[in-house]
Design a protein around this motif. Structure first.
Motif, PDB file in Angstrom:
ATOM      1  N   UNK A  91       0.943  -0.807  -0.080  1.00  0.00           N
ATOM      2  CA  UNK A  91      -0.420  -0.330   0.326  1.00  0.00           C
ATOM      3  C   UNK A  91       0.733   1.525  -0.334  1.00  0.00           C
ATOM      4  N   UNK A  92       1.985   1.155   0.314  1.00  0.00           N
ATOM      5  CA  UNK A  92       2.658   2.317   1.228  1.00  0.00           C
ATOM      6  C   UNK A  92       3.514   2.906  -0.422  1.00  0.00           C
ATOM      7  N   UNK A  93       3.979   1.612  -0.992  1.00  0.00           N
ATOM      8  CA  UNK A  93       4.527   1.295  -2.476  1.00  0.00           C
ATOM      9  C   UNK A  93       4.075   1.877  -3.509  1.00  0.00           C
ATOM     10  N   UNK A  94       2.281   1.810  -3.175  1.00  0.00           N
ATOM     11  CA  UNK A  94       1.685   2.330  -4.532  1.00  0.00           C
ATOM     12  C   UNK A  94       1.284   3.875  -4.116  1.00  0.00           C
ATOM     13  N   UNK A 141       4.494   8.783   2.083  1.00  0.00           N
ATOM     14  CA  UNK A 141       4.504   7.412   1.571  1.00  0.00           C
ATOM     15  C   UNK A 141       5.803   7.808   1.123  1.00  0.00           C
ATOM     16  N   UNK A 142       6.802   8.059   0.494  1.00  0.00           N
ATOM     17  CA  UNK A 142       7.910   8.322   0.546  1.00  0.00           C
ATOM     18  C   UNK A 142       9.068   8.543   1.326  1.00  0.00           C
ATOM     19  N   UNK A 188       8.091  -6.090  -6.848  1.00  0.00           N
ATOM     20  CA  UNK A 188       7.720  -3.804  -7.122  1.00  0.00           C
ATOM     21  C   UNK A 188       8.079  -3.436  -6.177  1.00  0.00           C
ATOM     22  N   UNK A 189       6.793  -4.240  -4.934  1.00  0.00           N
ATOM     23  CA  UNK A 189       8.046  -3.094  -3.527  1.00  0.00           C
ATOM     24  C   UNK A 189       9.795  -3.599  -3.049  1.00  0.00           C
TER      25      UNK A 189
END
Length: 372
Positions: A46-49, A62-63, A85-86
């Motif tokens: 979720x944080x990556x998205x 998030x970054x 991707x994560x």
């Protein structure tokens, strides 16, 4: 590129959090890594998205979270089978955290592009992590190329991975002077990997630091003519010259490809043909460097042949003229370049005492053909 995260594969609550229509305050909390009930892998996804959210504040939060994950969330994520991707996002946000990267590079689903990024941009410690997996290096030789061309990679590690490629019959076009680098290691004792840098590693690093300190934006040769007409190293470059003189052939070959223009102008005069040729193949060469080198009558025929075979350098009229006028240039190359010179320069060559008789004759023949 790592495959994108399939949002439909996430738990229902996670899908709602990343939906563009989700309440901003709820997304802001999720971007901080706060979402009760979500397990660490899903929370991190979720944080990556959200780091790519169109809501600028959410994306920035998030970054920042990725760069400083709460310890419980990080520990839980690293103990899981993360999405490629994560892994990639976390690796790029954690480049100073060896304990994190050590786990990420060994994860089953780590994407090759993530490893390539670390090999290309990593610090000494990170490149050591990447270089330990010899099976992966052999399966993906591009990693060897990226590690070798990364200035942060230890010299001993560069030797070890080039020797690995040499012994396994690989040809690495991403290392411009790979053949010279491999030949320099034949019969040499290659050091085993160690936690501490070797003396050669220290010498390589010290040379790089001194070369950077001496670097000048303006082109300047490292040598000057002595009273007797012989070449001598200029006083300010003598400390650098002495460090280079203590290097192995392998070290010189790598400095020739990665070092400063001052190093290249010292190394192009090296008596070892592998070193001088590596300079001619260096991706760091600039037109000003090549102009100085092709003017010099003390460089080897092989160096001039390599430079004269490079279409990029032959776009320069001055370099073409330098090559024709230099008596060390192979005659076949010089005579091929004469028709590309201006008539005034060819007429001067035909009567010049500073070129060989063969060049004078070739210039005359060219002028005669033009008259006819």
């Amino acid at each position: 590129m790592a495959p994108p995260i399939d949002i439909s594969s996430l738990p229902g609550p996670a899908q709602k959090l990343v939906d563009p229509s989700a309440p901003p305050k709820l997304q802001e909390l999720a971007a901080r890594g706060v979402a009760p009930g979500l397990k660490p892998p899903a929370m991190l996804a979720v944080v990556v998205l959200l780091a790519k959210s169109e809501r600028a504040d959410v994306a920035a939060t998030a970054r920042a979270t990725l760069a400083a994950l709460p310890p419980p969330l990080l520990a839980g994520a690293l103990a899981s089978d993360l999405h490629p991707a994560v892994i990639d996002a976390l690796a790029r946000a954690s480049e100073g955290k060896l304990d994190v990267l050590d786990k990420l590079v060994t994860m089953p689903r780590v994407d090759l592009e993530t490893i390539e990024h670390l090999a290309r941009t990593g610090t000494e410690a990170i490149t050591e992590l990447v270089a330990t997996n010899e099976a992966r290096l052999l399966a993906h030789p591009r990693l060897i190329e990226l590690l070798y061309m990364n200035r942060a990679t230890r010299m001993s590690t560069a030797d070890r991975i080039v020797d690995l490629a040499r012994r396994n019959g690989l040809e690495l076009s991403g290392i411009p002077a790979f053949r010279e680098a491999a030949a320099a290691l034949e019969g040499e004792l290659i050091p085993e990997a160690s936690e501490e840098p070797t003396p050669d590693d220290v010498l390589f690093t010290e040379t790089a630091a001194l070369a950077d300190a001496l670097a000048s934006p303006a082109p300047e040769d490292t040598h000057e003519a002595s009273d007797e007409g012989a070449e001598a190293v200029k006083p300010k470059f003598k400390p650098l010259y002495k460090l280079i003189a203590d290097m192995s052939i392998s070290q010189k070959v790598r400095r020739a490809q990665l070092g400063s223009k001052e190093e290249r102008l010292l190394l192009v005069r090296d008596r070892n043909r592998l070193v001088a040729s590596a300079v001619a193949r260096s991706p760091m060469l600039q037109e000003d460097d090549v102009n100085l080198i092709t003017k010099n009558r003390n460089v080897s025929e092989e160096v001039l042949r390599i430079l004269g075979s490079n279409a990029e350098w032959l776009k320069s009229y001055i370099i073409k003229r330098n090559l024709v006028e230099n008596p060390k240039t192979p005659l076949s190359l010089s005579t091929r370049l004469i028709p590309l010179l201006r008539d005034a320069d060819v007429r001067q060559l035909a009567k010049s005492k500073n070129v060989t008789a063969a060049i004078q004759e070739a210039a005359r023949r060219h002028l005669d053909r033009k008259k006819q």
